[in-house]
Design a protein around this motif. Sequence first.
Motif, short mmCIF file in Angstrom:
data_model
loop_
_atom_site.label_atom_id
_atom_site.label_comp_id
_atom_site.label_asym_id
_atom_site.label_seq_id
_atom_site.Cartn_x
_atom_site.Cartn_y
_atom_site.Cartn_z
N GLU A 275 0.61 -0.98 0.07
CA GLU A 275 -0.02 -0.03 0.13
C GLU A 275 0.88 1.34 0.07
OE1 GLU A 275 -4.09 1.42 2.19
OE2 GLU A 275 -2.65 0.11 3.18
N ALA A 276 1.89 1.38 0.71
CA ALA A 276 3.04 2.34 0.70
C ALA A 276 3.50 2.69 -0.75
CB ALA A 276 3.96 1.96 1.71
N VAL A 277 3.61 1.27 -1.44
CA VAL A 277 4.33 1.61 -2.77
C VAL A 277 3.26 2.37 -3.57
CG1 VAL A 277 5.35 0.28 -4.74
CG2 VAL A 277 5.69 -0.34 -2.53
N LEU A 278 1.87 2.10 -3.48
CA LEU A 278 0.89 2.37 -4.40
C LEU A 278 0.80 3.94 -4.10
CD1 LEU A 278 -1.59 2.13 -5.99
CD2 LEU A 278 -2.83 1.88 -3.88
N TYR A 279 0.79 4.34 -2.77
CA TYR A 279 0.73 5.75 -2.74
C TYR A 279 1.97 6.45 -3.05
CZ TYR A 279 -3.02 4.60 0.73
OH TYR A 279 -4.28 4.08 1.30
N ALA A 280 3.09 5.79 -3.11
CA ALA A 280 4.44 6.33 -3.65
C ALA A 280 4.19 6.49 -5.22
CB ALA A 280 5.37 5.69 -3.73
N ILE A 281 3.54 5.68 -5.67
CA ILE A 281 3.17 5.84 -7.20
C ILE A 281 2.30 6.70 -7.63
CG2 ILE A 281 2.25 4.50 -9.28
CD1 ILE A 281 3.34 2.01 -8.09
N LEU A 282 1.16 6.85 -6.80
CA LEU A 282 0.28 7.93 -6.81
C LEU A 282 0.91 9.36 -6.79
CD1 LEU A 282 -2.88 6.67 -4.76
CD2 LEU A 282 -2.77 7.03 -7.28
N ASP A 283 1.63 9.48 -5.91
CA ASP A 283 2.41 10.54 -5.62
C ASP A 283 3.17 10.94 -6.85
OD1 ASP A 283 3.20 12.93 -3.93
OD2 ASP A 283 5.24 11.96 -3.69
#
Length: 368
Positions: free
Chosen positions: A170-178
């Motif tokens: 989930e942290a990676v997903l948020y980093a991709i979104l960012d």
Amino acid sequence: MSDRHPRAAWRRRPEPSPAPSPPEAPAAEPSVIQATLYRDGRKVSSPATLAETYRQLREHPDGMAWIGLHRPTEQELHSLAAEFDLHELAVEDALEAHQRPKLERYGDTLFVVLRAARYLDAQEEVDFGELHVFVGPDFLITVRHGAAPDLSAVRRRMEEDPDLLALGPEAVLYAILDAVVDGYAPVVAGVQNDVDEIETEVFGGDPTVSRRIYELSREVVEFQRATRPLVGMLHGLMAGFAKYGTDEELQRYLRDVADHVTHTSERVDGFRQALADILTVNATLVTQQQNAEMRALAEAGFEQNEEIKKISSWAAILFAPTLVGTIYGMNFDNMPELHWAGGYPFAVVLMAVVCVSLYVVFKRKDWL
């Protein structure tokens, strides 16, 4: 999403043995950008094949696999679907691409579609890429269609922050979104510059500016389709914080991304309205210019008519004595008044009377 479920609790199709995947998987391996295994936020290994990634992930149930692909084949995605129990509808979307940004949950797996963008200054165009992300309890799969975004930079950033990476997929997903949202900033700046240039061209009377307005409007509409759905998607993720036990640090992270998305979406909406207003102003200026040209043509025509009236009037005045002189200049022996002593004075007086009469008539009609 943020709870690190053991692999025993993760719904996956049973495997009879840890043997390698079917033979068709290696044929699709050239599409794999990078496959990396992480444990406790630190890189463990970089398997060369999907089959090796599957094997190592089974050997380390507490690990996380991050698999990146660029325009994968159908065999690749079916292999990933079989291994990670991906929903067939999500797999179909990832294969076909050309999807609008969206977020779907399929059991323990989250499927996200993003539209990344980059501004090409030379062509004054916005290049759009499509990214599909599958997020599971211990895996993250990215399927990229297009040059943007640069996920290698995201990977480096996450590897430099093991504590954040340890929070899971989930942290990676948020980093991709960012990363995707941050990539919108240069596009917004480029479009703003184009809008400013167009405003200058409109008031400068450039006749080709209408085409540029239309082309930029199309780019802005496409950009709007990429950014507007993200606002709802991120609010949907934030609404699930309590339900899915999202880490507080990730909550702050996502709220920051949501703020940036909202700001970008508002700017893009402003661009569309500004271009619509500019197009209206340009149409008004073009109409005014055309009216001025028509008025100038009408004035020129009026002046020509006045000149023609004067020329016609003087031609008619001169035509009368010419006609009399022509008649009395005929060389016939038998003509009335030919031998009359007062014939010459009479002809002269007649010509003078006709000319004066015509002059008075034309003068009253303002032709002279």
